[in-house]
Scaffold this motif. Structure first.
Motif, short mmCIF file in Angstrom:
data_model
loop_
_atom_site.label_atom_id
_atom_site.label_comp_id
_atom_site.label_asym_id
_atom_site.label_seq_id
_atom_site.Cartn_x
_atom_site.Cartn_y
_atom_site.Cartn_z
N CYS A 40 18.75 -31.09 -42.31
CA CYS A 40 18.58 -30.55 -43.66
C CYS A 40 19.63 -29.51 -44.03
CB CYS A 40 17.18 -29.94 -43.82
SG CYS A 40 15.86 -31.16 -43.70
N VAL A 91 15.88 -32.28 -49.06
CA VAL A 91 15.18 -31.89 -47.83
C VAL A 91 13.84 -32.62 -47.74
CG1 VAL A 91 14.01 -29.97 -46.65
CG2 VAL A 91 16.28 -29.64 -47.64
N ASN A 109 15.06 -25.25 -41.19
CA ASN A 109 14.03 -25.30 -42.22
C ASN A 109 12.67 -25.43 -41.54
OD1 ASN A 109 12.17 -26.30 -44.28
ND2 ASN A 109 13.97 -26.61 -45.56
#
Length: 238
Positions: free
Chosen positions: A163, A171, A194
Motif C-alpha cells: 500500500c 489501499v 498501514n
C-alpha cells in the motif's frame, strides 16, 4: 508451512535480524509490523533467498531453504512482491505477466494462474493489457506486481509494503485483492505500514523490533493494547 528459527542476517558487516522466529500456516495471513529499520523487509528477503542468513534456519514444508538461491526458492512456491513494485517499465502489462509465468506438469493444472485467471481477478489489467508499465498508475502497477507474482504459481506470497504511496481508495482495493487471495487458500506474509489494512486481513500479527519478534498475537489483541502500539509502532490505532 513456513518457519523461521532464530534467523540472524544483514548486509555486509551490519546485522539487521537478531534471531527472528515466526511461522506461517497454510492459507493464513501473517502481518509483520514495526518501525522503519526494524528488519521486516530483510526478513522477506532472507526467505526469498536474496539475503543469506548468517545463523538460524528457514524451513518450507519440512525442508530447509536457507542458503538456496532465489530462483530455487521461487520454484518451491514462494513468491515475493517487492517494495516499490519493480515492474518492467519498458514492457506491457501482458508482457510483464508472461515474464513471470511458470507452467506446471500436465497432471497439476488445477488452479493454474494464467493470464485469463489473472484478468478475472484484476479486470483493470485486462483493459490495460497492451499498455506499457510507465503509463500505469501507482495502484495499477501494484496490481501488476501482485499479478506477476501469482503467475509463478505460488503457495505463499511475501508482500512488502503493497500500500506504499497509494491513495486511500486504492489501499482499500489492494486489501480486497489480498483478502480474496486468502479466501482462495493462498498464504500471505505481509509487511505493511498501514496498520488498519493489515488488521483487516491478518490472522496473526508479529511486531518486529530490533530484528526480533517483540510481540505476537491476534490483530484484535494488538488493537486493544495501546501501550504496545505506542511502544513498538510509535502510533495508537485503538
Amino acid at each position: 508451512m513456513l518457519s523461521l528459527r532464530e534467523v540472524h542476517a544483514g548486509y555486509g558487516k551490519g546485522t539487521v535480524l537478531n534471531g527472528i522466529s515466526l511461522e506461517v500456516e497454510p492459507g493464513r495471513v501473517v502481518a509483520l509490523l514495526g518501525r522503519n529499520g526494524a528488519g521486516k523487509t530483510t526478513t522477506l528477503r532472507a526467505i526469498a533467498g536474496l539475503v543469506r542468513p548468517a545463523r538460524g534456519s528457514i524451513w518450507w514444508q519440512g525442508s530447509p531453504i536457507h542458503g538456496l538461491p532465489p530462483h530455487l526458492v521461487a520454484r518451491r512456491g514462494i513468491a515475493l512482491v517487492p517494495q516499490g513494485r519493480h515492474i518492467f517499465a519498458s514492457l506491457s502489462v501482458q508482457e510483464n505477466l508472461m515474464v513471470g509465468f511458470r507452467s506446471r506438469p500436465e497432471g497439476e493444472r488445477a488452479g493454474l494462474w494464467d493470464a485469463e485467471r489473472i484478468y478475472r481477478h484484476f479486470p483493470i489489467l485486462r483493459e490495460r493489457a497492451r499498455v506499457g508499465g510507465t503509463r500505469l498508475s501507482g495502484g495499477e502497477q501494484q496490481m501488476l506486481a501482485i499479478a506477476r507474482a501469482l503467475m509463478t504459481q505460488p503457495q505463499i506470497l511475501l508482500c512488502d509494503e503493497p500500500c506504499e504511496g497509494l491513495a486511500p481508495m486504492m489501499v482499500l482495493q489492494v486489501g480486497e485483492i489480498l483478502q480474496a487471495l486468502k479466501e482462495e487458500g493462498l498464504a500471505i506474509l505481509l509487511v505493511e505500514q498501514n496498520v488498519e489494512m493489515a488488521f483487516s486481513i491478518a490472522d496473526r500479527v508479529h511486531v518486529v523490533s530490533g530484528g526480533q519478534v517483540a510481540y505476537e498475537g491476534a490483530p484484535e489483541d494488538l488493537r486493544r493494547d495501546e501501550a504496545a502500539q505506542v511502544r513498538y509502532l510509535g502510533v495508537s490505532v485503538s
